[in-house]
Design a protein around this motif. Structure first.
Motif, PDB file in Angstrom:
ATOM      1  N   PRO A  39     -25.066  36.885 -32.598  1.00 53.33           N
ATOM      2  CA  PRO A  39     -26.293  36.672 -33.371  1.00 53.33           C
ATOM      3  C   PRO A  39     -26.329  35.343 -34.117  1.00 53.33           C
ATOM      4  O   PRO A  39     -27.349  34.998 -34.701  1.00 53.33           O
ATOM      5  N   ALA A  40     -25.226  34.603 -34.109  1.00 49.81           N
ATOM      6  CA  ALA A  40     -25.195  33.302 -34.773  1.00 49.81           C
ATOM      7  C   ALA A  40     -25.412  32.156 -33.793  1.00 49.81           C
ATOM      8  O   ALA A  40     -25.496  30.994 -34.200  1.00 49.81           O
ATOM      9  N   ALA A  41     -25.530  32.452 -32.500  1.00 49.27           N
ATOM     10  CA  ALA A  41     -25.683  31.408 -31.495  1.00 49.27           C
ATOM     11  C   ALA A  41     -27.141  30.952 -31.419  1.00 49.27           C
ATOM     12  O   ALA A  41     -28.041  31.757 -31.245  1.00 49.27           O
ATOM     13  N   THR A  42     -27.357  29.655 -31.577  1.00 46.87           N
ATOM     14  CA  THR A  42     -28.709  29.117 -31.553  1.00 46.87           C
ATOM     15  C   THR A  42     -28.727  27.735 -30.910  1.00 46.87           C
ATOM     16  O   THR A  42     -27.695  27.089 -30.753  1.00 46.87           O
ATOM     17  N   THR A  43     -29.944  27.308 -30.572  1.00 43.29           N
ATOM     18  CA  THR A  43     -30.199  25.946 -30.114  1.00 43.29           C
ATOM     19  C   THR A  43     -31.133  25.303 -31.126  1.00 43.29           C
ATOM     20  O   THR A  43     -32.063  25.940 -31.617  1.00 43.29           O
ATOM     21  N   THR A  44     -30.932  24.034 -31.449  1.00 46.71           N
ATOM     22  CA  THR A  44     -31.771  23.366 -32.434  1.00 46.71           C
ATOM     23  C   THR A  44     -32.906  22.623 -31.750  1.00 46.71           C
ATOM     24  O   THR A  44     -32.674  21.728 -30.923  1.00 46.71           O
ATOM     25  N   LEU A  45     -34.138  22.977 -32.105  1.00 43.48           N
ATOM     26  CA  LEU A  45     -35.319  22.289 -31.595  1.00 43.48           C
ATOM     27  C   LEU A  45     -35.583  21.005 -32.369  1.00 43.48           C
ATOM     28  O   LEU A  45     -35.875  19.958 -31.794  1.00 43.48           O
ATOM     29  N   LEU A  46     -35.494  21.085 -33.709  1.00 44.85           N
ATOM     30  CA  LEU A  46     -35.864  19.960 -34.563  1.00 44.85           C
ATOM     31  C   LEU A  46     -35.006  19.967 -35.820  1.00 44.85           C
ATOM     32  O   LEU A  46     -34.708  21.039 -36.353  1.00 44.85           O
ATOM     33  N   ASP A  47     -34.647  18.768 -36.291  1.00 42.96           N
ATOM     34  CA  ASP A  47     -33.906  18.631 -37.546  1.00 42.96           C
ATOM     35  C   ASP A  47     -34.554  17.518 -38.359  1.00 42.96           C
ATOM     36  O   ASP A  47     -34.456  16.341 -38.016  1.00 42.96           O
TER      37      ASP A  47
END
Length: 526
Positions: free
Chosen positions: A192-200
């Motif tokens: 549940p902590a795995a993500t991809t970043t779209l924008l920073d």
């Protein structure tokens, strides 16, 4: 006009009512003067009188205060509440201020009340120190929805504030972090902590107070134009609506070189930003803004039609009618009330304090949670017919009213009342920071045709049937269904609700400020 959210899953049922004109009666036809009537003295209560209801319902498994006993009494006397009787009194505890709770969460499947029918009977007593008065309260424990489960699907987010569906059919969702990142979460992933970043944009924004990255939406034509929009506060604290495109080779990553500030709104303080953006069925972009953060809106923004604060705005970002202004890359829809004169042309509704979250329903109405100041929280319903007349925009009342109650006072003619309201407090039907939600359209039959919303301060989650939502009437808190017990998650705790969301399958998501994301979904069959 009365407008109801009907039981049909496809549309609102809209009914109109003729206005009733009440004429003041004057004396006439007689030469004899009409004597001035003697004012009727305002009665004063010499003994306490209960004002809270005698029946209440609570979900199986609920914990904490679910009912607040209230009463009036002699002026200057302090009232206190105790439990003094009832067949099931041993299962309850009450605070001196009237907060009633079960000692242990009730279990519908294992009723402990005297009649074993899940109706618990308790007698409350209120006293002013001299005269005790009793009231029996019947508490019904509601059967949990057997086909519902609440599952934690994300954790470790840094101040998440919103969830929005990824539209590629993957079932994923975007998670907006107030600190400046938009991440992509797959609720089916084992981690549940795995993500991809779209924008920073964390290095480009201010985050003190209520500032930060607050809102997000995709273009209606995202599949072809790869465009999305964000609502954020820049380094100076001003509101910016920005437009970005994703990389041509990867829709999961923003092309930051395409950043375009299409709207900028000065903001004087670090509170009351609103922060929601979304496209309507008309393909125009709707924006909610707060009043600027002054106490009681002493700046006068919410009632100022020429200010962009304390409003719902509507713009057309597909066209630029202001080519010489780098911070105004949009056009004004011709149907906006003040498109030509009378107020700021972007404004379609005014009189809001802090409308943080909203949602469209049936492509016609905008359901808006507007946070109150001293005593009351409210949700409002904005309809296209409200702003369809040139020169006239709907006024939702702040700060003349807070909910349906006088605040700073003033002319209340034509003000649109909220569809629901609740008082400030810590009980099961109370809070102090409403979070607007959604009408549920997902796969869980028992949850359908209910509007779900919550409170950030108490963590309460409630629902009201859509058929009970009507323009011109305000649903009171005793008619909310408290969902805390039925929405107990498999892992973690829902105690600081800051937003709701949906995915492409219309599953309901709950965003908790501590970094967790929960999905409300259909329980798998064995």
């Amino acid at each position: 006009m009365m407008v109801r959210l009907g039981s049909s899953a496809s549309r609102y049922v809209i009914a109109t009512m003729a206005a009733l004109a009440l004429a003041a009666c004057g004396g006439g036809g007689s030469s004899t003067p009409t004597p001035t009537p003697t004012p009727t003295p305002t009665p004063t209560s010499s003994t306490p009188v209960f004002t809270s209801p005698t029946t209440w319902s609570v979900d199986s498994g609920s914990s904490g205060v679910f009912y607040i006993a209230t009463a009036t009494g002699p002026a200057g006397k302090t009232l206190s509440f105790t439990i003094t009787g009832g067949d099931d009194q041993s299962f309850f505890t009450v605070t001196s201020s009237g907060g009633l709770s079960f000692k242990s969460p009730p279990d519908f499947g294992n009723p402990q009340d005297a009649n074993k029918d899940n109706v618990y009977v308790v007698q409350l007593t209120v006293t002013d120190g001299t005269t005790p008065v009793n009231q029996t309260v019947y508490v019904t424990v509601i059967k949990p929805d057997a086909d519902v489960r609440v599952r934690r699907v994300g954790t470790g987010f840094n101040q998440p504030v919103y969830v929005y569906p990824v539209t590629d059919g993957s079932g994923r969702v975007y998670v907006v972090e107030r600190t400046g990142r938009i991440k992509i979460l797959d609720p089916k992933a084992s981690n549940p902590a795995a993500t991809t970043t779209l924008l920073d944009v964390s290095a480009e924004i201010s985050t003190d107070g209520e500032r930060g990255l607050l809102g997000f939406t995709l273009s209606p034509n995202f599949a072809t134009d790869r465009t999305f929009y964000v609502f954020l506060t820049n380094a100076s604290g001003a509101i910016e609506i920005r437009k970005y495109k994703t990389l041509a080779s990867n829709n999961d990553q923003a092309d930051t070189s395409t950043a375009d500030v299409i709207m900028q709104i000065p903001h004087p303080r670090n509170a009351h930003y609103g922060g929601w953006i979304g496209f309507g069925a008309d393909n125009y972009l709707y924006i909610t803004t707060g009043d600027g953060g002054s106490p009681s809106d002493s700046d006068g923004n919410a009632q100022n039609k020429s200010s962009l604060l304390g409003k719902v705005l509507r713009i057309d970002p597909a066209t630029d009618s202001f080519p010489n202004d780098a911070n105004k890359d949009y056009a004004i829809p011709t149907g906006n009330p003040y498109a030509t004169s009378g107020g700021a042309p972007e404004v379609i509704a005014y009189g809001f304090r802090n409308p943080k979250r909203a949602s469209f329903e049936f492509a016609t109405g905008l359901l808006i949670g507007d946070q109150g100041e001293n005593s009351w929280e409210e949700a409002d319903l904005l309809l296209p017919s409200d702003y369809g007349t040139a020169g006239t925009a709907p006024n939702f009342g702040w700060p003349i009213l807070e909910g349906t109650h006088s605040f700073v006072g003033g002319d209340t003619t034509g003000l649109i009342p909220p569809i629901l309201e609740y008082a400030h407090g810590t009980g099961g039907q109370q809070g102090s920071a409403i979070i607007g939600g959604y009408v549920y359209r997902g796969a869980v039959t028992s949850l359908q045709l209910n509007y779900y919303f919550g409170d950030a301060a108490t963590g309460n989650v409630w629902s009201v049937p859509t058929q009970s939502i009507a323009r011109g009437s305000t649903i009171k808190a005793e008619n909310f269904r408290l969902r805390n017990g039925g929405f107990t998650p498999d892992v973690g705790t829902i105690n600081n609700v800051v937003s709701f969301g949906q995915d492409n399958a219309a599953n309901l998501y709950i965003v908790d400020a501590d970094g967790d994301i929960f999905i409300v979904e259909k329980k798998p069959t064995a």
